[in-house]
Design a protein around this motif. Structure first.
Motif, PDB file in Angstrom:
ATOM      1  N   THR A  46       0.863  -1.183   0.000  1.00 21.99           N
ATOM      2  CA  THR A  46       0.000   0.000   0.000  1.00 21.99           C
ATOM      3  C   THR A  46       0.895   1.226   0.000  1.00 21.99           C
ATOM      4  O   THR A  46       1.844   1.305   0.783  1.00 21.99           O
ATOM      5  CB  THR A  46      -0.882   0.029   1.269  1.00 21.99           C
ATOM      6  N   TRP A  47       0.594   2.175  -0.886  1.00 21.48           N
ATOM      7  CA  TRP A  47       1.336   3.437  -0.881  1.00 21.48           C
ATOM      8  C   TRP A  47       0.835   4.283   0.276  1.00 21.48           C
ATOM      9  O   TRP A  47      -0.363   4.328   0.546  1.00 21.48           O
ATOM     10  CB  TRP A  47       1.145   4.202  -2.187  1.00 21.48           C
TER      11      TRP A  47
ATOM     12  N   ASN B  79       1.981   7.664   0.590  1.00 23.77           N
ATOM     13  CA  ASN B  79       2.056   9.079   0.221  1.00 23.77           C
ATOM     14  C   ASN B  79       1.659   9.241  -1.245  1.00 23.77           C
ATOM     15  O   ASN B  79       1.749   8.298  -2.039  1.00 23.77           O
ATOM     16  CB  ASN B  79       3.448   9.669   0.499  1.00 23.77           C
ATOM     17  N   PRO B  80       1.188  10.423  -1.635  1.00 28.11           N
ATOM     18  CA  PRO B  80       0.719  10.628  -3.012  1.00 28.11           C
ATOM     19  C   PRO B  80       1.835  10.498  -4.052  1.00 28.11           C
ATOM     20  O   PRO B  80       1.565  10.151  -5.199  1.00 28.11           O
ATOM     21  CB  PRO B  80       0.158  12.051  -3.010  1.00 28.11           C
ATOM     22  N   GLU B  81       3.076  10.752  -3.675  1.00 27.59           N
ATOM     23  CA  GLU B  81       4.187  10.656  -4.623  1.00 27.59           C
ATOM     24  C   GLU B  81       4.564   9.208  -4.934  1.00 27.59           C
ATOM     25  O   GLU B  81       5.374   8.951  -5.819  1.00 27.59           O
ATOM     26  CB  GLU B  81       5.430  11.375  -4.065  1.00 27.59           C
ATOM     27  N   LYS B  82       4.005   8.276  -4.184  1.00 29.68           N
ATOM     28  CA  LYS B  82       4.287   6.848  -4.333  1.00 29.68           C
ATOM     29  C   LYS B  82       5.780   6.550  -4.181  1.00 29.68           C
ATOM     30  O   LYS B  82       6.359   5.772  -4.939  1.00 29.68           O
ATOM     31  CB  LYS B  82       3.739   6.318  -5.657  1.00 29.68           C
TER      32      LYS B  82
END
Length: 106
Positions: free
Chosen positions: A90-91, A93-96
């Motif tokens: 699972t990521w 943060n939005p930046e992955k």
């Protein structure tokens, strides 16, 4: 006379509630002891992140087997070693660029 009987009953009820509530609270606590008997018979898998993949190395017999799982496969919960372990990711943060990898052993 009726008023004093009502006050007496109300006082008795209040004393009963104050006295008995801690006893009921104590019986609902969740305490106990768990005893584990047995042994762990296999070592866990070793998880190593690589560029775009995750290397999963698990001991099998007397050898170490390694399989690589892409991040896409891990996001879809891949069964790396179906008889032994599955991996999911699972990521966070939005930046992955940060993720959590979870290994579920069977």
């Amino acid at each position: 006379m009726v008023v004093s009987a009502v006050k007496w009953a109300a006082g008795l009820a209040l004393i009963s509630v104050v006295t008995l509530l801690p006893a009921f609270g104590a019986t609902s606590s969740q305490t106990g002891t768990i005893h584990f008997y047995g042994q762990i018979v296999e070592a866990p898998c070793i998880i190593s992140p690589e560029a775009g993949t995750i290397a999963v190395s698990c001991p099998q017999d007397k050898n170490m087997l390694t399989r690589r799982v892409s991040y896409t496969q891990a996001l879809d919960s891949a069964a790396v070693f179906p008889e032994r372990a599955a991996i999911s990711m699972t990521w966070i943060n939005p930046e992955k660029s940060l993720g959590i990898v979870q290994v579920d052993y069977r």
